[in-house]
Scaffold this active site. Sequence first.
Site, PDB file in Angstrom:
ATOM      1  N   HIS A  85       0.843  -1.208   0.000  1.00 17.03           N
ATOM      2  CA  HIS A  85       0.000   0.000   0.000  1.00 17.03           C
ATOM      3  C   HIS A  85       0.876   1.255   0.000  1.00 17.03           C
ATOM      4  O   HIS A  85       0.603   2.214  -0.712  1.00 17.03           O
ATOM      5  CB  HIS A  85      -0.855   0.075   1.279  1.00 17.03           C
ATOM      6  CG  HIS A  85      -1.857  -1.013   1.462  1.00 17.03           C
ATOM      7  ND1 HIS A  85      -1.953  -1.749   2.622  1.00 17.03           N
ATOM      8  CD2 HIS A  85      -2.844  -1.479   0.659  1.00 17.03           C
ATOM      9  CE1 HIS A  85      -2.958  -2.603   2.538  1.00 17.03           C
ATOM     10  NE2 HIS A  85      -3.506  -2.481   1.341  1.00 17.03           N
ATOM     11  N   LYS A 110     -19.091  -5.265   7.263  1.00 19.21           N
ATOM     12  CA  LYS A 110     -17.864  -6.039   7.091  1.00 19.21           C
ATOM     13  C   LYS A 110     -17.127  -6.153   8.427  1.00 19.21           C
ATOM     14  O   LYS A 110     -17.140  -5.207   9.227  1.00 19.21           O
ATOM     15  CB  LYS A 110     -16.983  -5.311   6.056  1.00 19.21           C
ATOM     16  CG  LYS A 110     -15.868  -6.150   5.494  1.00 19.21           C
ATOM     17  CD  LYS A 110     -15.160  -5.439   4.347  1.00 19.21           C
ATOM     18  CE  LYS A 110     -13.760  -6.010   4.194  1.00 19.21           C
ATOM     19  NZ  LYS A 110     -12.953  -5.310   3.203  1.00 19.21           N
ATOM     20  N   ARG A 137      -1.693  -5.578  -8.490  1.00 16.30           N
ATOM     21  CA  ARG A 137      -0.631  -6.579  -8.345  1.00 16.30           C
ATOM     22  C   ARG A 137      -0.576  -7.479  -9.562  1.00 16.30           C
ATOM     23  O   ARG A 137       0.490  -7.962  -9.947  1.00 16.30           O
ATOM     24  CB  ARG A 137      -0.866  -7.431  -7.092  1.00 16.30           C
ATOM     25  CG  ARG A 137      -0.609  -6.703  -5.785  1.00 16.30           C
ATOM     26  CD  ARG A 137      -1.202  -7.441  -4.613  1.00 16.30           C
ATOM     27  NE  ARG A 137      -2.660  -7.487  -4.735  1.00 16.30           N
ATOM     28  CZ  ARG A 137      -3.492  -7.817  -3.755  1.00 16.30           C
ATOM     29  NH1 ARG A 137      -3.012  -8.151  -2.587  1.00 16.30           N
ATOM     30  NH2 ARG A 137      -4.793  -7.829  -3.942  1.00 16.30           N
ATOM     31  N   SER A 160      -3.104  -7.803   3.153  1.00 14.70           N
ATOM     32  CA  SER A 160      -3.248  -7.696   4.614  1.00 14.70           C
ATOM     33  C   SER A 160      -3.669  -9.034   5.200  1.00 14.70           C
ATOM     34  O   SER A 160      -3.185  -9.438   6.273  1.00 14.70           O
ATOM     35  CB  SER A 160      -4.288  -6.624   4.971  1.00 14.70           C
ATOM     36  OG  SER A 160      -3.892  -5.379   4.475  1.00 14.70           O
TER      37      SER A 160
HETATM   38  O1  PNS Z   1      -8.625  -2.540   0.688  1.00 13.03           O
HETATM   39  P1  PNS Z   1      -9.919  -3.011   0.098  1.00 13.03           P
HETATM   40  O2  PNS Z   1     -10.724  -3.800   1.100  1.00 13.03           O
HETATM   41  O3  PNS Z   1      -9.722  -3.759  -1.195  1.00 13.03           O
HETATM   42  O4  PNS Z   1     -10.761  -1.682  -0.247  1.00 13.03           O
HETATM   43  C1  PNS Z   1     -12.012  -1.776  -0.880  1.00 13.03           C
HETATM   44  C2  PNS Z   1     -12.664  -0.398  -1.020  1.00 13.03           C
HETATM   45  C3  PNS Z   1     -12.837   0.253   0.342  1.00 13.03           C
HETATM   46  C4  PNS Z   1     -11.814   0.495  -1.881  1.00 13.03           C
HETATM   47  C5  PNS Z   1     -14.045  -0.637  -1.685  1.00 13.03           C
HETATM   48  O5  PNS Z   1     -14.747  -1.598  -0.949  1.00 13.03           O
HETATM   49  C6  PNS Z   1     -14.885   0.610  -1.792  1.00 13.03           C
HETATM   50  O6  PNS Z   1     -14.708   1.383  -2.705  1.00 13.03           O
HETATM   51  N1  PNS Z   1     -15.808   0.796  -0.820  1.00 13.03           N
HETATM   52  C7  PNS Z   1     -16.687   1.963  -0.763  1.00 13.03           C
HETATM   53  C8  PNS Z   1     -18.137   1.578  -1.068  1.00 13.03           C
HETATM   54  C9  PNS Z   1     -18.438   1.763  -2.554  1.00 13.03           C
HETATM   55  O7  PNS Z   1     -18.286   2.830  -3.108  1.00 13.03           O
HETATM   56  N2  PNS Z   1     -18.863   0.655  -3.195  1.00 13.03           N
HETATM   57  C10 PNS Z   1     -19.148   0.645  -4.600  1.00 13.03           C
HETATM   58  C11 PNS Z   1     -17.872   0.532  -5.433  1.00 13.03           C
HETATM   59  S1  PNS Z   1     -18.194   0.850  -7.129  1.00 13.03           S
END
Ligand code: PNS
Length: 163
Positions: A17, A42, A92, A129
Amino acid sequence: MTLAVCPGSFDPIHNGHIEIIARAAKIFSEGVIVAVAHNPQKTFRLPLEERVAMVQEVFSWLDGITVEPMGAGLLAEFARSRGAGAVVKGLRDDRDYLYEAPMATMNRNLAGVETVFLAGDPKHGHLSSSLIMEVASLGGDVSDYLPRSVHRHLLEQGLLGHG
Ligand code: PNS
């Protein structure tokens, strides 16, 4: 160039990150907001306040990076509310791309926010993670994959196992 948002769970933040966020901060001269996800549906390993505090400590030495909790709403709305024109994601591999591409299109349709993908350095390509925390909980040495402050925090919280 515009302001960007680097979103993620950061549960916890790791070196993969950090590499992406530091590179984004060099590209986006108006700065980068690291948005730490909060989602009541979550289960996270670490509470939001600890995840935010760890990210803040990691980037305290770098200008142009601010850290905020994202709340439970849409990333697209968060970006729009902050005046950010771009979301930055690290890739990645092709699986990451296939996972991220529909969200990039959705976020553009929702709020006109573009997603910029940065190819992660291959030296961090195996990091997530969840894998780090699984190895750590079983007593494996994960100190090469985490900033020292994060490693220390996990140790203090009793989250590094003894095998
Ligand atoms: O580190 P992660 O868990 O891969 O992050 C995921 C994250 C937080 C970037 C994604 O879940 C997100 O964008 N969440 C916000 C909710 C949202 O906008 N959902 C619709 C995506 S199009």
